[in-house]
Design a protein around this motif. Structure first.
Motif, PDB file in Angstrom:
ATOM      1  N   HIS A  27      -5.252  -3.185  39.025  1.00 14.63           N
ATOM      2  CA  HIS A  27      -5.565  -3.095  37.600  1.00 14.63           C
ATOM      3  C   HIS A  27      -4.873  -1.866  37.006  1.00 14.63           C
ATOM      4  CE1 HIS A  27      -7.801  -3.345  33.825  1.00 14.63           C
ATOM      5  NE2 HIS A  27      -7.845  -2.030  33.904  1.00 14.63           N
ATOM      6  N   GLY A  28      -5.064  -0.726  37.630  1.00 15.42           N
ATOM      7  CA  GLY A  28      -4.442   0.500  37.140  1.00 15.42           C
ATOM      8  C   GLY A  28      -4.192   1.463  38.277  1.00 15.42           C
ATOM      9  N   PRO A  29      -3.314   1.106  39.214  1.00 13.27           N
ATOM     10  CA  PRO A  29      -3.107   1.948  40.401  1.00 13.27           C
ATOM     11  C   PRO A  29      -2.253   3.175  40.096  1.00 13.27           C
ATOM     12  CG  PRO A  29      -1.556   0.138  40.429  1.00 13.27           C
ATOM     13  CD  PRO A  29      -2.441  -0.073  39.228  1.00 13.27           C
ATOM     14  N   GLY A  30      -2.247   4.104  41.051  1.00 15.07           N
ATOM     15  CA  GLY A  30      -1.254   5.167  41.024  1.00 15.07           C
ATOM     16  C   GLY A  30       0.060   4.621  41.562  1.00 15.07           C
ATOM     17  N   ALA A  31       0.953   5.512  41.943  1.00  6.31           N
ATOM     18  CA  ALA A  31       2.248   5.064  42.476  1.00  6.31           C
ATOM     19  C   ALA A  31       2.026   4.188  43.714  1.00  6.31           C
ATOM     20  CB  ALA A  31       3.097   6.273  42.823  1.00  6.31           C
ATOM     21  N   PHE A  32       2.889   3.169  43.863  1.00 11.29           N
ATOM     22  CA  PHE A  32       2.750   2.248  44.996  1.00 11.29           C
ATOM     23  C   PHE A  32       4.122   1.759  45.435  1.00 11.29           C
ATOM     24  CE2 PHE A  32       2.384  -0.218  41.083  1.00 11.29           C
ATOM     25  CZ  PHE A  32       3.236  -1.293  41.296  1.00 11.29           C
ATOM     26  N   ASP A  33       4.174   1.172  46.633  1.00  5.96           N
ATOM     27  CA  ASP A  33       5.413   0.602  47.137  1.00  5.96           C
ATOM     28  C   ASP A  33       5.702  -0.698  46.375  1.00  5.96           C
ATOM     29  OD1 ASP A  33       7.082  -1.219  48.853  1.00  5.96           O
ATOM     30  OD2 ASP A  33       7.086   0.538  50.166  1.00  5.96           O
TER      31      ASP A  33
END
Length: 614
Positions: A268-274
């Motif tokens: 929904h509203g993640p931080g940085a991701f792969d």
């Protein structure tokens, strides 16, 4: 980016042939995943509205037709189609694109709408204004099914339905989720409309709907990823001279497998991701996680402790509690007012509710805190996540009002932990209170390293003491630094820098900031200057409470308060904003040191100035 590179304004979207739109939709999804994976942001909601936003901009003519997004975190695609692609490399960062609609960014952004369930009320007012002014432009509100769980949406619908000759197009983006699966009777009603529905099905053949019973036209449900069906349906809605609901069924995270398949909706509203696997790049333990794990332990010890969330089970850290005690968690939807009064009912029934909510969203339920909980002296604990400066989510999400707002509430007690150990301690102390409401506030992000006390003064923790070089053992020290919550560690470092100038400094953490410990008065008498530092708006908060406490104790003492200025702060990182407003150790030391020197000189000359309260 292919076709996306050619899109600079809505007219460019309208000029494309229908056969080009799937390619543009694919370009948008690829761009969003790549951009948001670096900065963090609301990727899931935006992947779900790609086709819907394209259709909106092909059928309606923004800004002549007004497009309102509720909530605004689903407006990234809208931003891309209105010429703001370049700002996405710094999305939600200083100098980059805001995570929500922003009037300062574009004429295509009508409202900064990041608190849910408000767009329909805006739409009602805008439609009335246009009718009175003879403007036949359309007002279009894109409302998620999650936002429809909020009471304001239904208050607005009641009024919109009364304007039979006042066209408002309500696009119901039904993905079955807010942060988590949408709950309640309305969600069940929408679910009953979905099975077996053909794309573009009209009100003439659809089952009777709640909307029609209110007097609104209804079209749908329509496949929210079928561009042809969307355009045809929206054209029909535009042609009606009355309020209409267009029911679009979409899938959150569409086109990005990790987001589509993640049951807990971490996208929904993640931080940085792969960008390939979707794996989070976050590693540090957050304040939210500390709260959540401790509440699980408390719940295992006390069967009377229950938890409430306003559609934010995972973001507020209640998921683990829900897993351990599924019958003791209540998700009421995006309805903070109802959550608080429902908690009051639970408390009246003999339980101890913990209402976990972002600090900024408690603003919406002040009357309920005051009149439904505090008036009855009920044992309800408010866990206020994201208190103080939050930064990247922009002005509406800074939790900078709760310490001021809750100071007004008779009997309510407020705790402000400085680190994880204190969060655990103070949470336990809060739920042990049986005759009054309590609140515990903590910031966004990684939890601070534990900072142990070097002593006690009343119930307060003394965090550091530095004797001034000129102190013979009988003189007052120079400055008493009162660090509230997350500012306590900052004050310890500022105290060290001030002490390096030969000045005497004592740093304390009150732990409970309402009511204040009377020991502050005794400690103030041993110093020449009192400084209060808090991560909250300065007006009416802890600093003002300290001034009142000293005044009531007949202590004529200079007091300086440091906090968040009473203005809406633009999006940037928390550390950048804190530095900008002087709430870091270096800035505090540079400002306080000359104040201390001036106060010491005045004391030596026996020429005490009037209390300094700036």
């Amino acid at each position: 980016m292919g076709l996306l590179e050619e899109i600079h304004r809505p007219e460019d979207v309208r000029s494309l042939g229908s056969s080009q739109l799937p390619e543009l939709a694919a370009d948008i999804r690829e761009f969003l995943v790549a951009a948001v994976s670096k900065t963090g942001g609301h990727i899931g909601p935006n992947l779900g509205v790609v086709e819907l936003t394209l259709a909106l901009h092909r059928v309606f003519e923004s800004p002549r037709d007004l497009l309102l997004f509720d909530t605004g975190h689903q407006a990234y695609v809208h931003k891309l189609l209105t010429g703001r692609r370049a700002g996405f490399d710094r999305l939600r960062q200083r100098g980059g694109t805001s995570g929500y609609p922003s009037q300062a960014e574009s004429e295509h952004d009508v409202i900064e709408n990041s608190h849910a369930s408000t767009a329909l009320s805006y739409a009602d007012g805008l439609a009335k204004a246009r009718q009175l002014l003879g403007d036949d432009g359309r007002v279009v509100a894109v409302v998620g099914d999650g936002a429809m769980t909020g009471g304001m949406s239904w208050e607005a619908l009641n009024n919109i339905a009364a304007g039979e000759d006042r066209p408002v197009v309500i696009v119901l983006n039904d993905n079955g989720r807010s942060y988590s699966p949408t709950i309640g009777g309305f969600a069940s009603h929408l679910a009953a409309l979905r099975p077996g529905a053909d794309a573009g099905e009209t009100a003439a053949t659809a089952p009777q709907t709640l909307f029609e019973n209110l007097g609104l036209a209804y079209i749908g449900p329509v496949d929210g990823h079928d561009l042809t069906a969307l355009e045809e349906t929206l054209k029909t809605a535009r042609s009606l001279e009355r309020p209409v609901v267009v029911h679009c069924v979409t899938k959150k995270g569409q086109g990005f497998a990790p987001a589509e398949n993640h049951a807990e909706d971490c996208f929904h509203g993640p931080g940085a991701f792969d960008p390939v696997t979707g794996e989070s790049k976050a590693s540090a333990t957050s304040w939210t996680e500390v709260f959540g794990s401790e509440l699980v332990k408390i719940g295992a010890e006390r069967s009377d402790v229950v938890a409430l969330t306003a559609a934010m089970l995972h973001p507020t850290g209640l998921a683990e509690f829900a897993e351990a005690h599924p019958d003791r968690v209540f998700d009421v939807g995006i309805a903070e007012q109802h959550a608080v009064t429902s908690a009051a009912g639970l408390a009246l029934g003999g339980l101890h509710p913990v209402v976990a909510v972002y600090a900024t969203f408690l603003n919406r339920a002040f009357d309920q805190v005051l009149m439904d909980v505090a008036l009855h002296r009920l044992p309800v604990t408010f866990a206020l996540d994201r208190s103080g400066v939050t930064g990247s989510d922009g002005p509406s999400h800074n939790g900078m009002w709760d310490l001021s707002m809750l100071q007004l509430v008779p009997g309510l007690r407020i705790a402000a932990p400085r680190d994880g150990a204190r969060l655990r301690e103070l949470l336990r102390e809060a739920v042990d209170v049986s005759d009054a409401p309590t609140a515990i506030r903590y910031p966004k992000g990684p939890v601070a390293a534990d900072l142990d006390a070097v002593g006690k003064c009343g119930a307060m923790d003394v965090l550091s003491r530095h004797r001034g070089l000129g102190n013979t053992g009988y003189d007052a020290e120079d400055v008493l630094l009162i660090g509230v919550g997350s500012m306590a560690g900052v004050c310890v470092e500022a105290g060290r820098l001030i002490a390096a100038q030969g000045l005497g400094v004592t740093v304390v953490d009150p732990r409970w900031v309402k009511p204040l410990d009377s020991a502050i008065a005794d400690l103030a008498r041993q110093h020449r200057l009192v400084v209060v530092v808090e991560d909250n708006g300065r007006v009416g908060a802890v600093g003002d409470a300290v001034v009142r406490l000293l005044r009531d104790a007949d202590i004529d003492m200079p007091v300086r308060t440091f906090g968040v200025p009473q203005e809406f702060l633009e999006h940037a990182s928390r550390s950048e904003i804190l530095a900008d407003i002087g709430l870091n150790a270096q800035s505090l030391a540079r400002t306080i040191t000359p104040l201390v020197q001036r106060s010491s000189a005045a004391d030596r000359d026996d020429d005490r100035s009037m209390p300094l309260h700036v």
